[in-house]
Design a protein around this motif. Sequence first.
Motif, PDB file in Angstrom:
ATOM      1  N   MET A  97     -24.427   8.643 -40.698  1.00 53.48           N
ATOM      2  CA  MET A  97     -25.060   9.171 -41.910  1.00 53.48           C
ATOM      3  C   MET A  97     -24.057  10.064 -42.630  1.00 53.48           C
ATOM      4  O   MET A  97     -23.438  10.928 -42.017  1.00 53.48           O
ATOM      5  CB  MET A  97     -26.312   9.970 -41.542  1.00 53.48           C
ATOM      6  CG  MET A  97     -27.072  10.493 -42.750  1.00 53.48           C
ATOM      7  SD  MET A  97     -27.906   9.183 -43.636  1.00 53.48           S
ATOM      8  CE  MET A  97     -29.181   8.752 -42.472  1.00 53.48           C
ATOM      9  N   VAL A  98     -23.948   9.876 -43.955  1.00 49.73           N
ATOM     10  CA  VAL A  98     -23.023  10.670 -44.759  1.00 49.73           C
ATOM     11  C   VAL A  98     -23.772  11.840 -45.365  1.00 49.73           C
ATOM     12  O   VAL A  98     -24.832  11.669 -45.972  1.00 49.73           O
ATOM     13  CB  VAL A  98     -22.399   9.805 -45.874  1.00 49.73           C
ATOM     14  CG1 VAL A  98     -21.479  10.655 -46.728  1.00 49.73           C
ATOM     15  CG2 VAL A  98     -21.638   8.629 -45.282  1.00 49.73           C
TER      16      VAL A  98
ATOM     17  N   LYS B   9     -26.881   6.636 -47.023  1.00 47.57           N
ATOM     18  CA  LYS B   9     -25.490   6.228 -46.842  1.00 47.57           C
ATOM     19  C   LYS B   9     -24.995   5.325 -47.968  1.00 47.57           C
ATOM     20  O   LYS B   9     -23.787   5.164 -48.142  1.00 47.57           O
ATOM     21  CB  LYS B   9     -25.332   5.517 -45.502  1.00 47.57           C
ATOM     22  CG  LYS B   9     -26.129   4.224 -45.397  1.00 47.57           C
ATOM     23  CD  LYS B   9     -25.944   3.571 -44.046  1.00 47.57           C
ATOM     24  CE  LYS B   9     -26.750   2.275 -43.937  1.00 47.57           C
ATOM     25  NZ  LYS B   9     -26.559   1.634 -42.616  1.00 47.57           N
ATOM     26  N   ASN B  10     -25.901   4.727 -48.745  1.00 52.75           N
ATOM     27  CA  ASN B  10     -25.493   3.827 -49.828  1.00 52.75           C
ATOM     28  C   ASN B  10     -25.342   4.525 -51.180  1.00 52.75           C
ATOM     29  O   ASN B  10     -24.884   3.911 -52.134  1.00 52.75           O
ATOM     30  CB  ASN B  10     -26.517   2.695 -49.984  1.00 52.75           C
ATOM     31  CG  ASN B  10     -26.560   1.793 -48.770  1.00 52.75           C
ATOM     32  OD1 ASN B  10     -25.522   1.488 -48.182  1.00 52.75           O
ATOM     33  ND2 ASN B  10     -27.763   1.370 -48.393  1.00 52.75           N
TER      34      ASN B  10
END
Length: 730
Positions: free
Chosen positions: A1-2, A37-38
Amino acid sequence: MVRPRSLPPPERDAGVLTDFGRHRLMVYAPSTWKPDKNCAKAPELQLVREHVYGMDGSAPQSVHFTMDGRCVYIAARLCIIEDLLQPRQTYFEGHNADVLCLSLAPKLDLAISGQQEPPGVGSSYACVWCPSYPSRALCRLHCFLDRSGATKGDEVPRHRDRKEGEVDFPFWCPGDRRAQLRGISAVAIAASGRFAVMMALDDKRSIILFKLPACCAKPVTSEVSQTYVIRVPTMVVASGGNICELATTNPFDSERRFRFATLNKTAVKLYEYREASNELVHGAVIFGKAPQQHLNHVAYATEAGHLLMCGKEGRLYDVHGSHVHHSAVLSHQLGCAVSLWKIKGQSYEFLAADTTGTFLLGRFEEDPPAKPRKTRPLGIRPQVAERFTLEQLPAKPGQEFPKGLRPKWRSLAVNERGLVLAASEGHMLVIFDLGLTGQRRCIWRVVQVGHKVEAWALAHHPKIPGLCASGDERGVIHFWDLEQRKPLLEKTYRSDQTVHRLEFSPEGDLLVLGQLGIVTILEFPSLQSVHRRRVSFVKDFRGQEGEVISWIVFSNYADGEDSRYLACACWDQNIYLFRLVWRTKAGHKHKGSERHREIMYRGTLTGNSSSPTHVMFTADAQFLVSNSTDLSILVWRTGTGERLHCLAAVRDMPRAGPWRNIIGWPVAGVWKKSYAQSDVNAVCQSYGSGGQPDGDVLAVADDEHMVNLYRFPAPISLSQGRQQLGNQVL
């Protein structure tokens, strides 16, 4: 996960410092938002050019007919190929700066276009391309000074800037030095497709001649797969003197001959390239007893090489060889003229246009005797047989020419069917039938109408699909039908000051103009003024009063009585607030009560230390959020004008309309490291499938002339986007 930099840790309810270009700013994410994350990836959608509105009609002889019944003209960096009857366009996109000139060899379906000098590193060049297959150029013509000598052995020189599908023609050495041309003012291509010439804007006013590869001497029958890059020209000649404004090729030349004429403010010169001796022979047109004027147009008229020239004082010249044989004053001022040799079986020999918008049909005839008893004619001179304007011509439905318009025609083109393509300085392009081949004389289509100066404002109507308005620095507002892809000629508004900003009300019944310290509110569609107020009284060093109104926005309904706020941001560091309220007015004895709108000035919102540029209301119209040039975000209560000192108060509040502020949590990721604080000019969130401003794509316009697409929201620093040149998209 960002985890985005703009997100606080989950256990803390605080803002975080986020990079906005080279600056850091405290912003707040919604408390219910979770990182995805997108969200830092580029969107799957991309921009597709649908239609180009406007054209550049200031250059002489910049519009042309093709052999397959289309027209070619220029707009910004594009060369546009458009059908005569339908608004269907294709584009040549091979230039990296604005196109200044265009010429055509119609029999071979070849075009050549020249550009101004691009910003940054690089120099001007010209492109040879095919209007039927404009996906890429056949040739790109540069000018390098050959100092390197022959190549060693079998070594094939390579150029580090060569792109895929480009071929050096002929071989070129990297030691050559690029000539700084400062732009190309005129271009011409031989009727045979074997030669091309371009006129530079350098100190020497260089004439640069090229031999083209064999592929240009035969018709193109499929998409172009490679581009020949010619960097060392065949010949460079310093002409000196004034800037060359026009170059025209003799369309009757054979395969081995290349003749062209050039025009500047004081002279018309005739050139012929002799391939056997590799020399460019030239001479000037001799006027003899005919008075010489400032010339503004020249065109070849007959197979013998005769020329038609127009003088600014209204004189038309007929040139045989290099001498003026006949001339006469036809009008107060002539803008351009063209021979009618292509139209068979008609009695007129030329069509001219003056600067008042009048067209002149004429022929070369003997003058009548000077006195009734004298039979000897005075000589053969141009004679006007008929005069008409476009206002007098019938038009096809929806193509009526506006009354009172007096365009200054700069370019004329005529085809074998008697159709005329006319372009004016005011960026107007019209197609009409002369009626010389059995058809009725009428207007076929008004192709383009553009602003004469820079356009600063654009607004879309919220209720009428495809309707938008644009305003320019002369105060002129044009309206456009984007669905029918045409200008609305019958509707134009002229103000007394530059229009810096336009905005329709959410109901579409008001149009607000932001000018130099003045807010003007018009009824729509009548365009009658209902309110005008000067809000800024700051004077500059010239004593001019008022600062620019930089942003205008309406709120949602503020109460149950359908009242709205109107906020106008101004460069004097203030935001001016209006309120639009519906009142009930008692009627007369035989008339019922009426509702009317009342516009009240509520006051000034202060606190910015720099000029505010963007403003946005919350959905309930209780708060207003602004951005300024120093990257500040300020919040006010609209009811009291109180400024809040904490941005977290509005972090979870829905906003009115799409996101359009350039600073904030949803747009933190669109700021590149190379951006300065003023490099992002505008952002706008897309609309969703239901027509609501809740789409997941964000468009960003910057100072690099780019339109970038990002996912919305874009809170992660340095998010990925899709990029396209802005002046090739609109």
